[in-house]
Design an enzyme around this catalytic site. Structure first.
Site, PDB file in Angstrom:
ATOM      1  N   GLY A  11      10.044  -4.704   0.528  1.00  0.00           N
ATOM      2  CA  GLY A  11       9.765  -3.453   1.240  1.00  0.00           C
ATOM      3  C   GLY A  11      11.040  -2.697   1.533  1.00  0.00           C
ATOM      4  O   GLY A  11      11.183  -2.070   2.589  1.00  0.00           O
ATOM      5  N   ALA A  12      11.970  -2.731   0.589  1.00  0.00           N
ATOM      6  CA  ALA A  12      13.337  -2.257   0.861  1.00  0.00           C
ATOM      7  C   ALA A  12      13.612  -0.846   0.351  1.00  0.00           C
ATOM      8  O   ALA A  12      14.738  -0.382   0.399  1.00  0.00           O
ATOM      9  CB  ALA A  12      14.351  -3.236   0.270  1.00  0.00           C
ATOM     10  N   ARG A  14      12.571   1.810   1.757  1.00  0.00           N
ATOM     11  CA  ARG A  14      12.768   2.716   2.906  1.00  0.00           C
ATOM     12  C   ARG A  14      12.698   1.932   4.209  1.00  0.00           C
ATOM     13  O   ARG A  14      12.491   0.717   4.196  1.00  0.00           O
ATOM     14  CB  ARG A  14      11.751   3.851   2.884  1.00  0.00           C
ATOM     15  CG  ARG A  14      10.307   3.397   2.843  1.00  0.00           C
ATOM     16  CD  ARG A  14       9.399   4.583   2.442  1.00  0.00           C
ATOM     17  NE  ARG A  14       8.030   4.151   2.228  1.00  0.00           N
ATOM     18  CZ  ARG A  14       7.097   4.157   3.177  1.00  0.00           C
ATOM     19  NH1 ARG A  14       7.388   4.558   4.389  1.00  0.00           N
ATOM     20  NH2 ARG A  14       5.870   3.769   2.906  1.00  0.00           N
ATOM     21  N   VAL A  62       4.153  -7.720  -3.377  1.00  0.00           N
ATOM     22  CA  VAL A  62       4.410  -9.083  -2.881  1.00  0.00           C
ATOM     23  C   VAL A  62       3.132  -9.912  -2.732  1.00  0.00           C
ATOM     24  O   VAL A  62       3.199 -11.134  -2.631  1.00  0.00           O
ATOM     25  CB  VAL A  62       5.190  -9.086  -1.544  1.00  0.00           C
ATOM     26  CG1 VAL A  62       6.582  -8.513  -1.721  1.00  0.00           C
ATOM     27  CG2 VAL A  62       4.424  -8.376  -0.437  1.00  0.00           C
ATOM     28  N   SER A 140       6.756  -8.893  14.882  1.00  0.00           N
ATOM     29  CA  SER A 140       6.672  -7.650  15.652  1.00  0.00           C
ATOM     30  C   SER A 140       6.325  -7.989  17.090  1.00  0.00           C
ATOM     31  O   SER A 140       5.700  -9.025  17.353  1.00  0.00           O
ATOM     32  CB  SER A 140       5.563  -6.764  15.061  1.00  0.00           C
ATOM     33  OG  SER A 140       5.254  -5.701  15.933  1.00  0.00           O
ATOM     34  N   TYR A 152      -3.009  -6.540  12.390  1.00  0.00           N
ATOM     35  CA  TYR A 152      -1.540  -6.576  12.344  1.00  0.00           C
ATOM     36  C   TYR A 152      -0.985  -7.596  13.344  1.00  0.00           C
ATOM     37  O   TYR A 152      -0.069  -8.360  13.029  1.00  0.00           O
ATOM     38  CB  TYR A 152      -1.040  -5.164  12.649  1.00  0.00           C
ATOM     39  CG  TYR A 152       0.439  -4.920  12.541  1.00  0.00           C
ATOM     40  CD1 TYR A 152       1.041  -4.689  11.301  1.00  0.00           C
ATOM     41  CD2 TYR A 152       1.241  -4.865  13.677  1.00  0.00           C
ATOM     42  CE1 TYR A 152       2.400  -4.419  11.206  1.00  0.00           C
ATOM     43  CE2 TYR A 152       2.598  -4.598  13.591  1.00  0.00           C
ATOM     44  CZ  TYR A 152       3.170  -4.376  12.352  1.00  0.00           C
ATOM     45  OH  TYR A 152       4.518  -4.113  12.278  1.00  0.00           O
ATOM     46  N   ALA A 153      -1.562  -7.630  14.549  1.00  0.00           N
ATOM     47  CA  ALA A 153      -1.103  -8.583  15.570  1.00  0.00           C
ATOM     48  C   ALA A 153      -1.325 -10.019  15.094  1.00  0.00           C
ATOM     49  O   ALA A 153      -0.451 -10.888  15.266  1.00  0.00           O
ATOM     50  CB  ALA A 153      -1.845  -8.342  16.885  1.00  0.00           C
ATOM     51  N   ALA A 155      -1.533 -11.038  11.977  1.00  0.00           N
ATOM     52  CA  ALA A 155      -0.598 -11.319  10.878  1.00  0.00           C
ATOM     53  C   ALA A 155       0.808 -11.588  11.414  1.00  0.00           C
ATOM     54  O   ALA A 155       1.496 -12.520  10.961  1.00  0.00           O
ATOM     55  CB  ALA A 155      -0.575 -10.143   9.895  1.00  0.00           C
ATOM     56  N   LYS A 156       1.234 -10.781  12.391  1.00  0.00           N
ATOM     57  CA  LYS A 156       2.606 -10.933  12.904  1.00  0.00           C
ATOM     58  C   LYS A 156       2.760 -12.206  13.739  1.00  0.00           C
ATOM     59  O   LYS A 156       3.845 -12.802  13.782  1.00  0.00           O
ATOM     60  CB  LYS A 156       3.004  -9.688  13.704  1.00  0.00           C
ATOM     61  CG  LYS A 156       3.176  -8.427  12.844  1.00  0.00           C
ATOM     62  CD  LYS A 156       4.096  -8.654  11.657  1.00  0.00           C
ATOM     63  CE  LYS A 156       4.683  -7.390  11.087  1.00  0.00           C
ATOM     64  NZ  LYS A 156       5.488  -7.653   9.867  1.00  0.00           N
TER      65      LYS A 156
HETATM   66  P1  NAP Z   1       7.790   1.319   6.260  1.00  0.00           P
HETATM   67  O1  NAP Z   1       8.762   2.397   6.569  1.00  0.00           O
HETATM   68  O2  NAP Z   1       6.359   1.659   6.135  1.00  0.00           O
HETATM   69  O3  NAP Z   1       8.295   0.552   4.956  1.00  0.00           O
HETATM   70  C1  NAP Z   1       7.581  -0.550   4.465  1.00  0.00           C
HETATM   71  C2  NAP Z   1       7.916  -0.717   3.012  1.00  0.00           C
HETATM   72  O4  NAP Z   1       7.150  -1.834   2.520  1.00  0.00           O
HETATM   73  C3  NAP Z   1       7.501   0.503   2.168  1.00  0.00           C
HETATM   74  O5  NAP Z   1       8.546   0.857   1.301  1.00  0.00           O
HETATM   75  C4  NAP Z   1       6.285   0.002   1.433  1.00  0.00           C
HETATM   76  O6  NAP Z   1       6.103   0.558   0.153  1.00  0.00           O
HETATM   77  C5  NAP Z   1       6.613  -1.469   1.274  1.00  0.00           C
HETATM   78  N1  NAP Z   1       5.423  -2.241   0.934  1.00  0.00           N
HETATM   79  C6  NAP Z   1       4.176  -2.116   1.457  1.00  0.00           C
HETATM   80  N2  NAP Z   1       3.342  -2.985   0.870  1.00  0.00           N
HETATM   81  C7  NAP Z   1       4.054  -3.648  -0.056  1.00  0.00           C
HETATM   82  C8  NAP Z   1       3.724  -4.651  -1.000  1.00  0.00           C
HETATM   83  N3  NAP Z   1       2.473  -5.135  -1.103  1.00  0.00           N
HETATM   84  N4  NAP Z   1       4.706  -5.129  -1.816  1.00  0.00           N
HETATM   85  C9  NAP Z   1       5.959  -4.637  -1.724  1.00  0.00           C
HETATM   86  N5  NAP Z   1       6.329  -3.686  -0.857  1.00  0.00           N
HETATM   87  C10 NAP Z   1       5.393  -3.191  -0.023  1.00  0.00           C
HETATM   88  O7  NAP Z   1       7.829   0.162   7.385  1.00  0.00           O
HETATM   89  P2  NAP Z   1       8.989  -0.288   8.400  1.00  0.00           P
HETATM   90  O8  NAP Z   1       8.720   0.394   9.685  1.00  0.00           O
HETATM   91  O9  NAP Z   1      10.297  -0.165   7.745  1.00  0.00           O
HETATM   92  O10 NAP Z   1       8.581  -1.814   8.610  1.00  0.00           O
HETATM   93  C11 NAP Z   1       9.209  -2.897   7.910  1.00  0.00           C
HETATM   94  C12 NAP Z   1       8.704  -4.211   8.485  1.00  0.00           C
HETATM   95  O11 NAP Z   1       8.993  -4.264   9.886  1.00  0.00           O
HETATM   96  C13 NAP Z   1       7.198  -4.390   8.364  1.00  0.00           C
HETATM   97  O12 NAP Z   1       6.900  -5.742   8.135  1.00  0.00           O
HETATM   98  C14 NAP Z   1       6.696  -3.958   9.726  1.00  0.00           C
HETATM   99  O13 NAP Z   1       5.454  -4.534  10.003  1.00  0.00           O
HETATM  100  C15 NAP Z   1       7.810  -4.493  10.609  1.00  0.00           C
HETATM  101  N6  NAP Z   1       7.907  -3.838  11.907  1.00  0.00           N
HETATM  102  C16 NAP Z   1       8.144  -2.485  12.027  1.00  0.00           C
HETATM  103  C17 NAP Z   1       8.235  -1.908  13.287  1.00  0.00           C
HETATM  104  C18 NAP Z   1       8.491  -0.444  13.502  1.00  0.00           C
HETATM  105  O14 NAP Z   1       8.489   0.006  14.656  1.00  0.00           O
HETATM  106  N7  NAP Z   1       8.751   0.354  12.472  1.00  0.00           N
HETATM  107  C19 NAP Z   1       8.072  -2.708  14.428  1.00  0.00           C
HETATM  108  C20 NAP Z   1       7.827  -4.062  14.278  1.00  0.00           C
HETATM  109  C21 NAP Z   1       7.753  -4.620  13.012  1.00  0.00           C
HETATM  110  P3  NAP Z   1       5.294   1.951  -0.045  1.00  0.00           P
HETATM  111  O15 NAP Z   1       6.180   2.973   0.549  1.00  0.00           O
HETATM  112  O16 NAP Z   1       5.133   2.087  -1.515  1.00  0.00           O
HETATM  113  O17 NAP Z   1       3.996   1.787   0.685  1.00  0.00           O
END
Ligand code: NAP
Length: 251
Positions: A11-12, A14, A62, A140, A152-153, A155-156
């Site tokens: 998920g890298a 963005r 993934v 999370s 989501y909760a 899963a986390k």
């Molecule tokens: P994000 O901006 O939505 O980025 C997530 C990335 O994961 C996107 O590039 C997405 O691709 C990719 N992705 C989704 N499904 C995938 C798959 N099946 N295989 C490979 N890549 C996949 O999310 P983020 O906010 O950076 O979050 C990153 C992680 O931190 C996640 O696990 C999230 O649950 C966790 N997290 C985030 C927050 C927060 O406040 N942001 C808080 C707690 C935990 P696409 O763009 O193509 O969909």
């Protein structure tokens, strides 16, 4: 001679994953930038290369067993055998329980839990072979329960149990496994949540910051810093832990 270690970040393309990939490159790792769309990974790879680092864009879902096998084999071949894995790919399909569909449930379980399982199983052989490895899973604060996020909760919270089990099974091979549980981080994920509830992102961030002890929302760099610690040489005695990176204490 020191050899460059290879890190895989899912998920890298963005958000947090991109921040982690860039930080690990600065820390000296060769970094596989894995996301659904390989083209979307390219800007992160180019930024790493422009800074003098090594990186590879890899498109893979993934949650797809064969795609994961192929991606990890390609990373080992083209970048180096991976000994660091950051399971960061994630999605949300928020809704109150009575409106949540089985597809919403399955989609979230598939990416977070099945995805982290498949990636870890595919990479662990290189870690045990090397007698050294670092696994970091993105949990999370929602693992503690969050309205509208039953899927989501769960899963986390599941990822925390997964992390502790990895620590137990892989410790004797020099492999640590830890989880980071972020609070509010400014990414497309939280921007989407703001849009869903009809708030501007600025108003949503300000409302969140008012509840956070350090009085601000987090940035991907805040999480990348914690990842950098967990994967560092000196963190070899830290395993099976969950670090809440949320600007204040969480249970
Ligand atoms: P994000 O901006 O939505 O980025 C997530 C990335 O994961 C996107 O590039 C997405 O691709 C990719 N992705 C989704 N499904 C995938 C798959 N099946 N295989 C490979 N890549 C996949 O999310 P983020 O906010 O950076 O979050 C990153 C992680 O931190 C996640 O696990 C999230 O649950 C966790 N997290 C985030 C927050 C927060 O406040 N942001 C808080 C707690 C935990 P696409 O763009 O193509 O969909």
């Amino acid at each position: 001679m020191t050899t460059t270690r290879t890190a895989v970040v899912t998920g890298a393309a963005r958000g947090i994953g991109a921040g982690v990939a860039k930080r690990l490159a600065r820390d000296g790792f060769a970094v596989a930038v894995v996301d659904l769309d390989e083209t979307a990974c390219k800007p992160v790879v180019e930024e790493i290369e422009a800074g003098g680092g090594r990186a590879l864009a890899v498109g893979a879902n993934v949650a797809d067993e064969q795609a994961v096998q192929a991606a990890v084999a390609r990373i080992a071949e083209e970048l180096g055998e991976p000994t660091v894995l950051v399971n960061n790919a994630g999605i949300t399909r928020d809704n109150l329980l009575f409106k949540m569909t089985a597809d919403d449930w399955d989609a979230v379980m598939n990416v977070h839990l099945r995805g982290s399982f498949l990636m870890t199983r595919a990479v662990q052989g290189y870690m045990t072979k090397a007698g050294w490895g670092r696994i970091v899973n993105l949990s999370s604060t929602s693992a503690l329960g969050n309205r509208g996020q039953a899927n989501y909760a769960a899963a986390k919270a599941g990822l925390q149990g997964f992390t502790k089990t990895l620590a137990l099974e892989l410790g004797k091979f020099g492999v640590t496994a830890n989880a980071i549980a972020p609070g509010f981080i400014e990414t497309d994920m939280t921007a989407t949540t703001a849009a869903r509830i009809g708030m501007s992102f600025d108003d949503f961030k300000n409302a969140a910051a008012a509840q956070i002890p350090v009085a601000r929302t987090g940035k991907p760099e805040d999480i990348a810093h914690a990842v950098s610690f967990f994967v560092s040489e000196g963190a070899g005695f830290v395993s099976g832990q969950v670090l809440y990176v949320a600007g204040g204490p969480k249970a």
